[in-house]
Design a protein around this motif. Structure first.
Motif, short mmCIF file in Angstrom:
data_model
loop_
_atom_site.label_atom_id
_atom_site.label_comp_id
_atom_site.label_asym_id
_atom_site.label_seq_id
_atom_site.Cartn_x
_atom_site.Cartn_y
_atom_site.Cartn_z
N GLN A 113 0.84 -1.13 0.08
CA GLN A 113 0.02 0.25 0.04
C GLN A 113 0.81 1.14 -0.03
OE1 GLN A 113 -2.29 -0.95 3.44
NE2 GLN A 113 -4.29 -1.01 2.14
N ALA A 114 0.44 2.12 -0.84
CA ALA A 114 1.23 3.50 -0.89
C ALA A 114 0.75 4.19 0.15
CB ALA A 114 1.25 4.31 -2.13
N ILE A 115 1.14 3.96 1.61
CA ILE A 115 0.85 4.68 2.68
C ILE A 115 1.72 5.72 3.00
CG2 ILE A 115 -1.17 3.56 3.70
CD1 ILE A 115 0.89 2.39 5.50
N MET A 116 3.07 5.46 2.83
CA MET A 116 4.15 6.26 3.15
C MET A 116 5.25 6.36 2.01
SD MET A 116 5.48 5.87 7.02
CE MET A 116 6.18 4.23 6.61
N PRO A 117 5.37 7.48 1.36
CA PRO A 117 6.48 7.51 0.17
C PRO A 117 7.55 7.05 0.50
CG PRO A 117 5.55 9.75 1.07
CD PRO A 117 4.89 8.79 1.62
N ASN A 180 7.50 -0.22 8.25
CA ASN A 180 6.46 -0.16 7.45
C ASN A 180 5.26 -0.99 8.02
OD1 ASN A 180 5.49 0.89 5.13
ND2 ASN A 180 5.87 -0.74 4.05
N ALA A 181 5.23 -2.16 8.30
CA ALA A 181 4.42 -3.11 8.69
C ALA A 181 3.69 -2.59 10.00
CB ALA A 181 4.82 -4.60 9.03
N LYS A 182 4.55 -2.02 10.84
CA LYS A 182 4.02 -1.34 12.03
C LYS A 182 3.32 -0.43 12.08
CE LYS A 182 5.79 0.03 16.71
NZ LYS A 182 6.91 0.18 17.61
#
Ligand SMILES: [Zn+2]
Length: 260
Positions: A113-117, A180-182
């Motif tokens: 998922q593109a949640i954090m560039p 990223n998973a966290k």
């Protein structure tokens, strides 16, 4: 050989780090480094990665034959050797069971998922490799499907695996993957795992285009702080296919939002 001693020390150092970070429990996890085309150093089975000494590290060839060392190599050696065989550019591999990433692996949810560039762009997308019984050929076979287009995978119902140009690179990818998973997990608790906005997708597209025109030189481009570094990472660590996957995913989620 001086270089081998150096690599063995690095493996022990990273072992300590993954143990202290809580990425593994007891004797879990394994780490390896390529010495040359067909020789590798790998961690032993049945030993805590937090308290390894250099004499415990084993030297093996590409078929898994032990060349040097008293200990028994990890039972998960086959997946390491598969990655080295498929990717001659890869020089180190880290496999651990970090809690958040492993939770995604158990849930069967890829980190795409593109949640954090920064994170997504540095790491690229991390798919889930189908479950395989540990130590069998099923594991390398599942990893093989993803090894050319990604920098790591989640191993279904098991843990995570990252590969890099050196041991620091492989380790940082793992750290980034778990981070990223966290964040992804925490955002979901807030019901806020929103993907990037249309504007930011456009910016990603623009960066991609500039990269194509300018190669690796990001200087002189009028972009906000942080994006220079991001673009350098994109140029060095992200495959064209990865960028396409991210952009495609984000674009789709935005179009879906518009159409709903
Ligand atoms: Zn494992």
């Amino acid at each position: 050989m001086i270089i081998e001693i150096k690599y063995k020390k690095q493996i022990c150092e990273i072992g300590k780090r993954v143990y202290e970070k809580g990425f593994v429990a007891a004797n879990d996890g394994n780490i390896s480094v390529r010495i040359d085309e067909n020789e590798f150093l790998i961690t032993p089975t049945g030993v805590s990665k937090g308290s390894m000494t250099t004499d415990m590290i084993i030297k093996v060839d590409g078929d898994g034959n032990v060349l040097e060392g008293e200990y028994k190599p990890t039972s998960e050696m086959k997946m390491h050797l598969l990655v080295y065989k498929e990717r001659p550019d890869i020089h180190a591999i880290v496999h651990v069971h970090p809690p958040y990433a492993t939770a995604f692996a158990i849930a069967g949810i890829p980190l795409d998922q593109a949640i954090m560039p920064e994170s997504v762009v540095y790491l690229g997308t991390i798919p889930v490799a189908d479950y395989g019984t540990p130590s069998t050929e099923e594991v390398p076979n599942a990893v093989k499907k993803h090894v050319h287009n990604h920098q790591g995978v989640l191993l279904e119902n098991h843990g995570a695996l990252t590969w890099g140009k050196d041991i620091d690179h492989a380790y940082y990818l793992m750290e980034s993957l778990e981070f990223n998973a966290k964040i992804n997990f925490l955002a979901k608790q807030l019901n806020g795992d929103r993907e990037l906005s249309k504007q930011n997708v456009a910016r990603l597209l623009e960066l991609k285009k500039k990269m194509e025109i300018m190669g690796e030189s990001p200087l002189g481009v009028d972009v906000p702080d942080g994006t220079h570094a991001m673009k350098r990472e994109m140029a060095t660590s992200l495959s064209e296919k990865d960028i396409d996957t991210i952009v495609e995913r984000v674009t789709k989620s935005i179009l879906d939002a518009f159409n709903s």
